[in-house]
Write a protein that holds these residues in place. Structure first.
Motif, PDB file in Angstrom:
ATOM      1  N   LEU A   3      14.281  -7.799  27.019  1.00 23.02           N
ATOM      2  CA  LEU A   3      13.900  -8.023  28.413  1.00 23.02           C
ATOM      3  C   LEU A   3      12.464  -7.560  28.598  1.00 23.02           C
ATOM      4  O   LEU A   3      12.131  -6.396  28.354  1.00 23.02           O
ATOM      5  N   ASP A   4      11.587  -8.473  29.027  1.00 22.17           N
ATOM      6  CA  ASP A   4      10.168  -8.171  29.200  1.00 22.17           C
ATOM      7  C   ASP A   4       9.960  -7.593  30.602  1.00 22.17           C
ATOM      8  O   ASP A   4       9.862  -8.321  31.591  1.00 22.17           O
ATOM      9  N   PHE A   5       9.895  -6.246  30.672  1.00 20.11           N
ATOM     10  CA  PHE A   5       9.775  -5.589  31.973  1.00 20.11           C
ATOM     11  C   PHE A   5       8.396  -5.777  32.592  1.00 20.11           C
ATOM     12  O   PHE A   5       8.244  -5.685  33.809  1.00 20.11           O
ATOM     13  N   LEU A   6       7.394  -6.048  31.793  1.00 26.30           N
ATOM     14  CA  LEU A   6       6.066  -6.295  32.345  1.00 26.30           C
ATOM     15  C   LEU A   6       6.080  -7.571  33.182  1.00 26.30           C
ATOM     16  O   LEU A   6       5.554  -7.605  34.296  1.00 26.30           O
ATOM     17  N   LYS A   7       6.687  -8.611  32.649  1.00 27.70           N
ATOM     18  CA  LYS A   7       6.804  -9.857  33.397  1.00 27.70           C
ATOM     19  C   LYS A   7       7.757  -9.699  34.578  1.00 27.70           C
ATOM     20  O   LYS A   7       7.539 -10.268  35.650  1.00 27.70           O
ATOM     21  N   LEU A   8       8.797  -8.919  34.381  1.00 30.45           N
ATOM     22  CA  LEU A   8       9.772  -8.707  35.438  1.00 30.45           C
ATOM     23  C   LEU A   8       9.158  -7.963  36.613  1.00 30.45           C
ATOM     24  O   LEU A   8       9.427  -8.269  37.784  1.00 30.45           O
ATOM     25  N   ASN A   9       8.297  -6.983  36.333  1.00 27.62           N
ATOM     26  CA  ASN A   9       7.691  -6.167  37.374  1.00 27.62           C
ATOM     27  C   ASN A   9       6.851  -7.002  38.332  1.00 27.62           C
ATOM     28  O   ASN A   9       6.729  -6.671  39.514  1.00 27.62           O
ATOM     29  N   GLN A  10       6.296  -8.104  37.835  1.00 29.80           N
ATOM     30  CA  GLN A  10       5.468  -8.967  38.678  1.00 29.80           C
ATOM     31  C   GLN A  10       6.293  -9.649  39.769  1.00 29.80           C
ATOM     32  O   GLN A  10       5.765 -10.071  40.791  1.00 29.80           O
ATOM     33  N   GLN A  11       7.595  -9.767  39.537  1.00 30.38           N
ATOM     34  CA  GLN A  11       8.463 -10.424  40.512  1.00 30.38           C
ATOM     35  C   GLN A  11       9.073  -9.448  41.517  1.00 30.38           C
ATOM     36  O   GLN A  11       9.644  -9.867  42.521  1.00 30.38           O
ATOM     37  N   MET A  12       8.963  -8.148  41.265  1.00 30.26           N
ATOM     38  CA  MET A  12       9.636  -7.163  42.097  1.00 30.26           C
ATOM     39  C   MET A  12       9.087  -7.103  43.515  1.00 30.26           C
ATOM     40  O   MET A  12       9.831  -6.837  44.458  1.00 30.26           O
ATOM     41  N   GLY A  14       8.124  -9.542  45.327  1.00 27.45           N
ATOM     42  CA  GLY A  14       8.786 -10.593  46.087  1.00 27.45           C
ATOM     43  C   GLY A  14      10.197 -10.200  46.486  1.00 27.45           C
ATOM     44  O   GLY A  14      10.657 -10.510  47.585  1.00 27.45           O
ATOM     45  N   VAL A  15      10.879  -9.492  45.589  1.00 25.70           N
ATOM     46  CA  VAL A  15      12.226  -9.023  45.901  1.00 25.70           C
ATOM     47  C   VAL A  15      12.193  -8.054  47.072  1.00 25.70           C
ATOM     48  O   VAL A  15      12.995  -8.128  48.002  1.00 25.70           O
ATOM     49  N   GLY A  16      11.238  -7.130  47.034  1.00 21.43           N
ATOM     50  CA  GLY A  16      11.120  -6.151  48.112  1.00 21.43           C
ATOM     51  C   GLY A  16      10.843  -6.803  49.453  1.00 21.43           C
ATOM     52  O   GLY A  16      11.431  -6.431  50.478  1.00 21.43           O
ATOM     53  N   ASN A  17       9.949  -7.786  49.472  1.00 18.07           N
ATOM     54  CA  ASN A  17       9.622  -8.482  50.717  1.00 18.07           C
ATOM     55  C   ASN A  17      10.841  -9.233  51.261  1.00 18.07           C
ATOM     56  O   ASN A  17      11.084  -9.253  52.468  1.00 18.07           O
ATOM     57  N   GLN A  18      11.603  -9.842  50.338  1.00 11.39           N
ATOM     58  CA  GLN A  18      12.790 -10.580  50.760  1.00 11.39           C
ATOM     59  C   GLN A  18      13.838  -9.650  51.352  1.00 11.39           C
ATOM     60  O   GLN A  18      14.469  -9.957  52.375  1.00 11.39           O
ATOM     61  N   GLN A  20      13.302  -6.828  52.812  1.00 13.06           N
ATOM     62  CA  GLN A  20      12.832  -6.366  54.120  1.00 13.06           C
ATOM     63  C   GLN A  20      13.118  -7.415  55.189  1.00 13.06           C
ATOM     64  O   GLN A  20      13.573  -7.087  56.300  1.00 13.06           O
ATOM     65  N   ALA A  21      12.879  -8.678  54.871  1.00 14.41           N
ATOM     66  CA  ALA A  21      13.154  -9.759  55.819  1.00 14.41           C
ATOM     67  C   ALA A  21      14.662  -9.867  56.086  1.00 14.41           C
ATOM     68  O   ALA A  21      15.094 -10.095  57.223  1.00 14.41           O
ATOM     69  N   GLU A  22      15.467  -9.694  55.035  1.00 15.40           N
ATOM     70  CA  GLU A  22      16.914  -9.762  55.199  1.00 15.40           C
ATOM     71  C   GLU A  22      17.439  -8.628  56.078  1.00 15.40           C
ATOM     72  O   GLU A  22      18.378  -8.806  56.843  1.00 15.40           O
ATOM     73  N   SER A  23      16.816  -7.457  55.962  1.00 13.76           N
ATOM     74  CA  SER A  23      17.235  -6.321  56.778  1.00 13.76           C
ATOM     75  C   SER A  23      17.014  -6.608  58.262  1.00 13.76           C
ATOM     76  O   SER A  23      17.870  -6.307  59.107  1.00 13.76           O
ATOM     77  N   LYS A  24      15.883  -7.215  58.573  1.00 14.35           N
ATOM     78  CA  LYS A  24      15.590  -7.574  59.964  1.00 14.35           C
ATOM     79  C   LYS A  24      16.571  -8.633  60.457  1.00 14.35           C
ATOM     80  O   LYS A  24      17.104  -8.542  61.578  1.00 14.35           O
ATOM     81  N   ALA A  25      16.843  -9.640  59.620  1.00 17.90           N
ATOM     82  CA  ALA A  25      17.775 -10.694  59.999  1.00 17.90           C
ATOM     83  C   ALA A  25      19.189 -10.137  60.181  1.00 17.90           C
ATOM     84  O   ALA A  25      19.934 -10.581  61.062  1.00 17.90           O
ATOM     85  N   MET A  26      19.548  -9.147  59.362  1.00 23.91           N
ATOM     86  CA  MET A  26      20.876  -8.544  59.475  1.00 23.91           C
ATOM     87  C   MET A  26      21.042  -7.857  60.826  1.00 23.91           C
ATOM     88  O   MET A  26      22.098  -7.964  61.463  1.00 23.91           O
ATOM     89  N   ARG A  27      20.044  -7.151  61.276  1.00 20.89           N
ATOM     90  CA  ARG A  27      20.126  -6.482  62.576  1.00 20.89           C
ATOM     91  C   ARG A  27      20.335  -7.500  63.698  1.00 20.89           C
ATOM     92  O   ARG A  27      21.083  -7.263  64.643  1.00 20.89           O
TER      93      ARG A  27
END
Length: 397
Positions: A3-12, A14-18, A20-27
């Protein structure tokens, strides 16, 4: 490194932003659901009567309240503590799945069994019962039911868990007793089986429940992190903008999030909603499941409620004869709370049953070594795994 964590870290990021948006939508979803639930509670009888004709037009599963949703202004109902002297029975299953790449095509089911007696000097009983399935009727018998081998394995596992739970109740105990299983009591997957064969699958399970009913030993399914949304789906009917809710007519090709009733509510689970309404030690009102398969359950039709056990809101399911018996209902719910406390977040009896049942990789290897020895003794000369399996086990990567 696979598992290439360097490449994976570049996508993280986007995960965090998503998230955060989901948390707002959940409320926002929770606020809308709370508003609709309050509206339903204010005129519950009238609303349920008006929805009686529209429920059949919905393409999603809907539950029906079996009690007043709000009692004296409160959403939660306190659960009495279980008697200090009581007994808890539990079973859970694990398996070795069949594979054409192994030395023989068969499967194994291992059922963990637990008997915990509290307030007595009696020692805990923990063991497991393995059973191997290898005959032609075990492996190919379910084909006429429309089940593949893995679905049939799941059926056999469920039946074994409940059968062995009923067998545990055969031993007389003077203590109030509760029987627990992990997961749902609604075998909704049987709905895909031709109706002619559905009783064939269900009857052994219901016979075990009937045996426990005669002995007044309540059975319950404990569901952690439930993803069910039958209660929220009832609120979707209230949110429908059409005079008569008819999913096939008005929204035939729309995904749940895109429907008028789903916007602002989907995806939201019942447990997420009740997490905001209950205090630790409280349960929700009782609900009646309306899954089609339950029409075959007779007096064992499944009811459920949501119980705030502290770390989470769990879904507790039980047959109708438990739901309508106040003493048995309080025993089940008090037991669930007590078990979660003793298990530090999850019922200790179910955790121990799982530990007894689990088949680890070393157990699996030993199982096939024993099987290989028996095949050699039987005079079989070519006993080996497939070339694909052999290559995977001998990988040089």
């Amino acid at each position: 490194m696979m598992l290439d964590f360097l490449k994976l870290n570049q996508q993280m990021k986007g995960v965090g932003n998503q998230l955060q948006a989901e948390s707002k939508a959940m409320r926002q979803r929770l606020a809308r659901a709370q508003h609709l639930l309050a509206d339903l509670a204010d005129r519950q009888d009238l609303v349920m009567q008006s929805l009686a004709q529209t429920r059949s037009k919905a393409t999603f599963l809907i539950a029906e309240p079996a009690e007043e949703l709000r009692l004296e202004g409160h959403w939660g109902r306190p659960v009495p503590a279980i008697a200090p002297r009581h007994c808890v029975l539990a079973t859970d299953g694990s398996q070795i799945k069949p594979s054409h790449h192994e030395i023989a095509y068969c499967f194994l089911i291992n059922i963990g069994r637990v008997v915990l007696s509290y307030g007595t000097a009696e020692r805990a009983r923990l063991d497991s019962i393995p059973e191997i399935f290898y005959k032609e009727e075990d492996l190919y018998g379910p084909q006429h039911l429309g089940l593949n081998i893995e679905e049939w394995l799941a059926v056999q596992r469920s039946r074994s868990e409940v059968r062995m739970l009923a067998e545990l109740t055969q031993q007389e105990s003077p203590l109030p007793t509760v029987a627990l299983v992990d997961g749902s009591l609604v075998y909704w997957q049987f709905e895909e089986v031709p109706q002619l064969y559905q009783p064939q699958l269900l009857d052994p399970l219901l016979d075990s429940w009937e045996y426990m009913a005669q002995r007044r030993i309540p059975v319950a399914g404990y569901i952690s992190a439930s993803r069910a949304s039958e209660g929220v789906n009832l609120l979707r009917l209230l949110a429908c903008p059409h005079a008569l809710a008819d999913c096939e007519q008005h929204c035939p090709a729309l995904k749940p999030r895109a429907t008028p009733c789903g916007q602002g509510l989907t995806p939201l689970t019942d447990a997420q909603l009740w997490q905001t309404l209950l205090q630790p030690g409280e349960r929700s009102a009782l609900w009646r499941s309306t899954s089609r398969i339950l029409d075959l359950y007779g007096p064992h039709r499944v009811y459920f409620c949501y119980l705030h056990v502290g770390p989470e809101v769990a879904r507790i399911e039980f047959p109708e004869w438990v739901a309508t018996d106040q003493e048995l209902l309080e025993r089940v719910l008090g037991c669930a709370l007590n078990q979660v406390e003793k298990g530090h977040g999850y019922p200790v009896a179910l955790a121990e049953a799982h530990n007894q049942a689990v088949v680890r990789s070393a157990d699996r290897a030993q199982f096939f070594r024993l099987l290989e020895q028996q095949m050699v003794k039987a005079g079989l000369s070519r006993v080996q795994v497939s070339h694909k399996e052999a290559r995977k086990r001998g990988s040089i990567a």
